[in-house]
Design a protein around this motif. Structure first.
Motif, PDB file in Angstrom:
ATOM      1  N   ILE A   3       0.853  -1.186   0.000  1.00  0.00           N
ATOM      2  CA  ILE A   3       0.000   0.000   0.000  1.00  0.00           C
ATOM      3  C   ILE A   3       0.891   1.239   0.000  1.00  0.00           C
ATOM      4  CG2 ILE A   3      -0.193   0.055   2.514  1.00  0.00           C
ATOM      5  CD1 ILE A   3      -3.123   0.889   2.116  1.00  0.00           C
ATOM      6  N   SER A   4       0.463   2.284  -0.674  1.00  0.00           N
ATOM      7  CA  SER A   4       1.272   3.501  -0.738  1.00  0.00           C
ATOM      8  C   SER A   4       0.854   4.476   0.365  1.00  0.00           C
ATOM      9  CB  SER A   4       1.121   4.169  -2.105  1.00  0.00           C
ATOM     10  OG  SER A   4      -0.153   4.779  -2.223  1.00  0.00           O
ATOM     11  N   MET A   5       1.758   5.373   0.697  1.00  0.00           N
ATOM     12  CA  MET A   5       1.460   6.393   1.708  1.00  0.00           C
ATOM     13  C   MET A   5       0.317   7.298   1.225  1.00  0.00           C
ATOM     14  SD  MET A   5       3.326   6.001   4.435  1.00  0.00           S
ATOM     15  CE  MET A   5       3.621   7.575   5.243  1.00  0.00           C
ATOM     16  N   HIS A   6       0.277   7.561  -0.062  1.00  0.00           N
ATOM     17  CA  HIS A   6      -0.804   8.381  -0.610  1.00  0.00           C
ATOM     18  C   HIS A   6      -2.138   7.663  -0.448  1.00  0.00           C
ATOM     19  CE1 HIS A   6      -3.526   9.959  -3.700  1.00  0.00           C
ATOM     20  NE2 HIS A   6      -2.955  11.119  -3.425  1.00  0.00           N
ATOM     21  N   SER A   7      -2.195   6.386  -0.852  1.00  0.00           N
ATOM     22  CA  SER A   7      -3.473   5.666  -0.787  1.00  0.00           C
ATOM     23  C   SER A   7      -3.911   5.408   0.655  1.00  0.00           C
ATOM     24  CB  SER A   7      -3.407   4.355  -1.567  1.00  0.00           C
ATOM     25  OG  SER A   7      -2.578   3.423  -0.920  1.00  0.00           O
ATOM     26  N   ALA A   8      -2.980   5.447   1.593  1.00  0.00           N
ATOM     27  CA  ALA A   8      -3.307   5.255   3.005  1.00  0.00           C
ATOM     28  C   ALA A   8      -3.683   6.567   3.693  1.00  0.00           C
ATOM     29  CB  ALA A   8      -2.125   4.618   3.732  1.00  0.00           C
ATOM     30  N   ALA A  69       0.517  17.625   4.162  1.00  0.00           N
ATOM     31  CA  ALA A  69       1.586  18.590   3.880  1.00  0.00           C
ATOM     32  C   ALA A  69       2.925  18.115   4.447  1.00  0.00           C
ATOM     33  CB  ALA A  69       1.219  19.958   4.458  1.00  0.00           C
ATOM     34  N   ARG A  70       2.925  17.656   5.670  1.00  0.00           N
ATOM     35  CA  ARG A  70       4.183  17.210   6.274  1.00  0.00           C
ATOM     36  C   ARG A  70       4.733  15.980   5.561  1.00  0.00           C
ATOM     37  NH1 ARG A  70       1.530  18.460  11.907  1.00  0.00           N
ATOM     38  NH2 ARG A  70       2.210  20.629  12.145  1.00  0.00           N
ATOM     39  N   LEU A  71       3.871  15.049   5.195  1.00  0.00           N
ATOM     40  CA  LEU A  71       4.345  13.874   4.462  1.00  0.00           C
ATOM     41  C   LEU A  71       4.934  14.273   3.113  1.00  0.00           C
ATOM     42  CD1 LEU A  71       1.470  11.355   5.245  1.00  0.00           C
ATOM     43  CD2 LEU A  71       3.844  11.228   6.079  1.00  0.00           C
ATOM     44  N   ALA A  72       4.342  15.279   2.477  1.00  0.00           N
ATOM     45  CA  ALA A  72       4.803  15.738   1.167  1.00  0.00           C
ATOM     46  C   ALA A  72       5.978  16.701   1.258  1.00  0.00           C
ATOM     47  CB  ALA A  72       3.642  16.392   0.414  1.00  0.00           C
ATOM     48  N   GLY A  73       6.274  17.186   2.448  1.00  0.00           N
ATOM     49  CA  GLY A  73       7.360  18.155   2.612  1.00  0.00           C
ATOM     50  C   GLY A  73       7.024  19.525   2.067  1.00  0.00           C
ATOM     51  N   ILE A  74       5.744  19.920   2.181  1.00  0.00           N
ATOM     52  CA  ILE A  74       5.306  21.229   1.692  1.00  0.00           C
ATOM     53  C   ILE A  74       4.563  21.960   2.810  1.00  0.00           C
ATOM     54  CG2 ILE A  74       5.138  20.421  -0.705  1.00  0.00           C
ATOM     55  CD1 ILE A  74       2.084  20.260  -0.330  1.00  0.00           C
ATOM     56  N   GLU A  75       4.298  23.226   2.569  1.00  0.00           N
ATOM     57  CA  GLU A  75       3.538  24.035   3.528  1.00  0.00           C
ATOM     58  C   GLU A  75       2.048  23.767   3.374  1.00  0.00           C
ATOM     59  OE1 GLU A  75       4.311  26.408   5.995  1.00  0.00           O
ATOM     60  OE2 GLU A  75       6.321  25.575   5.769  1.00  0.00           O
ATOM     61  N   ALA A  76       1.373  23.682   4.485  1.00  0.00           N
ATOM     62  CA  ALA A  76      -0.092  23.557   4.467  1.00  0.00           C
ATOM     63  C   ALA A  76      -0.693  24.952   4.401  1.00  0.00           C
ATOM     64  CB  ALA A  76      -0.570  22.856   5.734  1.00  0.00           C
ATOM     65  N   PRO A  77      -1.866  25.088   3.786  1.00  0.00           N
ATOM     66  CA  PRO A  77      -2.535  26.390   3.810  1.00  0.00           C
ATOM     67  C   PRO A  77      -2.937  26.739   5.235  1.00  0.00           C
ATOM     68  CG  PRO A  77      -3.985  24.708   2.899  1.00  0.00           C
ATOM     69  CD  PRO A  77      -2.654  24.059   3.109  1.00  0.00           C
ATOM     70  N   ASN A 109       4.158   9.613  -1.596  1.00  0.00           N
ATOM     71  CA  ASN A 109       4.734   8.265  -1.679  1.00  0.00           C
ATOM     72  C   ASN A 109       6.237   8.333  -1.468  1.00  0.00           C
ATOM     73  OD1 ASN A 109       2.256   7.082  -2.104  1.00  0.00           O
ATOM     74  ND2 ASN A 109       2.424   7.173  -4.335  1.00  0.00           N
ATOM     75  N   GLY A 110       6.753   7.383  -0.732  1.00  0.00           N
ATOM     76  CA  GLY A 110       8.175   7.386  -0.406  1.00  0.00           C
ATOM     77  C   GLY A 110       8.493   8.124   0.881  1.00  0.00           C
ATOM     78  N   SER A 111       7.467   8.625   1.559  1.00  0.00           N
ATOM     79  CA  SER A 111       7.698   9.385   2.799  1.00  0.00           C
ATOM     80  C   SER A 111       7.773   8.489   4.031  1.00  0.00           C
ATOM     81  CB  SER A 111       6.597  10.433   2.989  1.00  0.00           C
ATOM     82  OG  SER A 111       5.332   9.812   3.146  1.00  0.00           O
ATOM     83  N   GLU A 112       7.703   7.178   3.838  1.00  0.00           N
ATOM     84  CA  GLU A 112       7.683   6.244   4.971  1.00  0.00           C
ATOM     85  C   GLU A 112       8.858   6.459   5.918  1.00  0.00           C
ATOM     86  OE1 GLU A 112       5.781   4.073   1.466  1.00  0.00           O
ATOM     87  OE2 GLU A 112       7.440   5.459   1.764  1.00  0.00           O
ATOM     88  N   GLU A 113      10.042   6.706   5.379  1.00  0.00           N
ATOM     89  CA  GLU A 113      11.257   6.855   6.196  1.00  0.00           C
ATOM     90  C   GLU A 113      11.713   8.303   6.333  1.00  0.00           C
ATOM     91  OE1 GLU A 113      12.679   4.458   8.012  1.00  0.00           O
ATOM     92  OE2 GLU A 113      11.009   3.205   7.355  1.00  0.00           O
ATOM     93  N   ARG A 114      10.955   9.227   5.785  1.00  0.00           N
ATOM     94  CA  ARG A 114      11.297  10.645   5.874  1.00  0.00           C
ATOM     95  C   ARG A 114      11.080  11.136   7.300  1.00  0.00           C
ATOM     96  NH1 ARG A 114       7.810  13.431   1.938  1.00  0.00           N
ATOM     97  NH2 ARG A 114       9.246  12.520   0.448  1.00  0.00           N
ATOM     98  N   ASP A 115      12.004  11.945   7.813  1.00  0.00           N
ATOM     99  CA  ASP A 115      11.807  12.570   9.125  1.00  0.00           C
ATOM    100  C   ASP A 115      10.721  13.631   9.017  1.00  0.00           C
ATOM    101  OD1 ASP A 115      13.662  11.107  10.552  1.00  0.00           O
ATOM    102  OD2 ASP A 115      15.277  12.561  10.278  1.00  0.00           O
ATOM    103  N   ILE A 116       9.740  13.518   9.869  1.00  0.00           N
ATOM    104  CA  ILE A 116       8.629  14.477   9.927  1.00  0.00           C
ATOM    105  C   ILE A 116       8.754  15.217  11.253  1.00  0.00           C
ATOM    106  CG2 ILE A 116       6.121  14.767   9.919  1.00  0.00           C
ATOM    107  CD1 ILE A 116       7.199  13.475   7.316  1.00  0.00           C
ATOM    108  N   THR A 117       8.740  16.531  11.183  1.00  0.00           N
ATOM    109  CA  THR A 117       8.821  17.355  12.387  1.00  0.00           C
ATOM    110  C   THR A 117       7.437  17.910  12.685  1.00  0.00           C
ATOM    111  OG1 THR A 117      11.101  17.938  11.885  1.00  0.00           O
ATOM    112  CG2 THR A 117       9.936  19.350  13.460  1.00  0.00           C
ATOM    113  N   GLY A 129       7.912   9.033   8.660  1.00  0.00           N
ATOM    114  CA  GLY A 129       6.639   9.228   7.985  1.00  0.00           C
ATOM    115  C   GLY A 129       5.587   8.166   8.239  1.00  0.00           C
ATOM    116  N   GLU A 130       5.974   6.891   8.141  1.00  0.00           N
ATOM    117  CA  GLU A 130       4.965   5.837   8.308  1.00  0.00           C
ATOM    118  C   GLU A 130       4.369   5.812   9.710  1.00  0.00           C
ATOM    119  OE1 GLU A 130       4.158   1.109   7.441  1.00  0.00           O
ATOM    120  OE2 GLU A 130       6.168   1.913   7.125  1.00  0.00           O
ATOM    121  N   PRO A 131       5.180   5.816  10.776  1.00  0.00           N
ATOM    122  CA  PRO A 131       4.555   5.866  12.104  1.00  0.00           C
ATOM    123  C   PRO A 131       3.814   7.187  12.358  1.00  0.00           C
ATOM    124  CG  PRO A 131       6.954   5.707  12.302  1.00  0.00           C
ATOM    125  CD  PRO A 131       6.610   5.580  10.853  1.00  0.00           C
ATOM    126  N   TYR A 132       4.282   8.256  11.742  1.00  0.00           N
ATOM    127  CA  TYR A 132       3.570   9.533  11.868  1.00  0.00           C
ATOM    128  C   TYR A 132       2.148   9.387  11.324  1.00  0.00           C
ATOM    129  CZ  TYR A 132       2.219  14.345  10.677  1.00  0.00           C
ATOM    130  OH  TYR A 132       1.542  15.532  10.533  1.00  0.00           O
TER     131      TYR A 132
END
Length: 169
Positions: A3-8, A69-77, A109-117, A129-132
């Motif tokens: 399953i992808s992070m987007h679809s989840a 937004a955090r999973l994508a690494g972008i700013e949220a509105p 997608n691919g954010s599973e191992e990305r550090d999310i602050t 990303g995934e546990p987040y």
């Protein structure tokens, strides 16, 4: 296939936010039929120390938009949290849907191992990303969505399990 992070995330948020729009329509119809102001619902709480109905929708909306937004690494509105009518709450939900749908799947997608602050009062929380998504965003989102539903049911709005789940697609 995994399953992808987007679809989840995005389709789940969109589905439940659309369900919430239906609940608000039913809430307005209920208030009209029973001849009371919808402001009664907006201020509703299940317990004196909990946040009111309006805040539940605002926080649920924020959970979806900040999560994506955090999973994508972008700013949220930024939304001002000034909604004071059902119409304004509907508009906030629609803006949230529009935002989460606007984020390309390949940014999430691919954010599973990305550090999310995640900013917190006691200092930032940094998590992968995934546990987040699984352990923070989705439970937080569903907490506020479920509380919104419960507040409406508690106040007599004719909702059932099928309204919570929405149509299967």
């Amino acid at each position: 296939m995994s399953i992808s992070m987007h679809s989840a995330s995005v389709p789940i948020f969109v589905r439940m936010l659309n369900n919430m729009l239906t609940w608000l329509d039913k809430a307005e119809a209920h208030a009209t039929a029973k001849k009371f102001e919808t402001s009664v619902l907006l201020a509703a709480r299940l317990a004196p120390d909990m946040l009111p109905f309006t805040k539940q929708i605002q926080i649920g909306s924020d959970a979806a938009k900040f999560g994506v937004a955090r999973l994508a690494g972008i700013e949220a509105p930024k939304f001002e949290d000034t909604e004071s009518t059902l119409a304004e709450l509907r508009e906030r939900i629609r803006k949230t849907i529009d935002f989460v749908q606007s984020v390309p799947a390949d940014k999430i997608n691919g954010s599973e191992e990305r550090d999310i602050t995640v900013p917190r009062r006691d200092g930032p929380m940094i998590v992968k990303g995934e546990p987040y998504l699984k352990n923070f965003v989705l439970p937080n989102f569903f907490f506020h969505v479920t509380t919104t539903y419960a507040l409406l049911r508690h106040n007599g709005v004719d909702l059932g399990k099928s309204d919570f789940l929405g149509p299967l697609k």
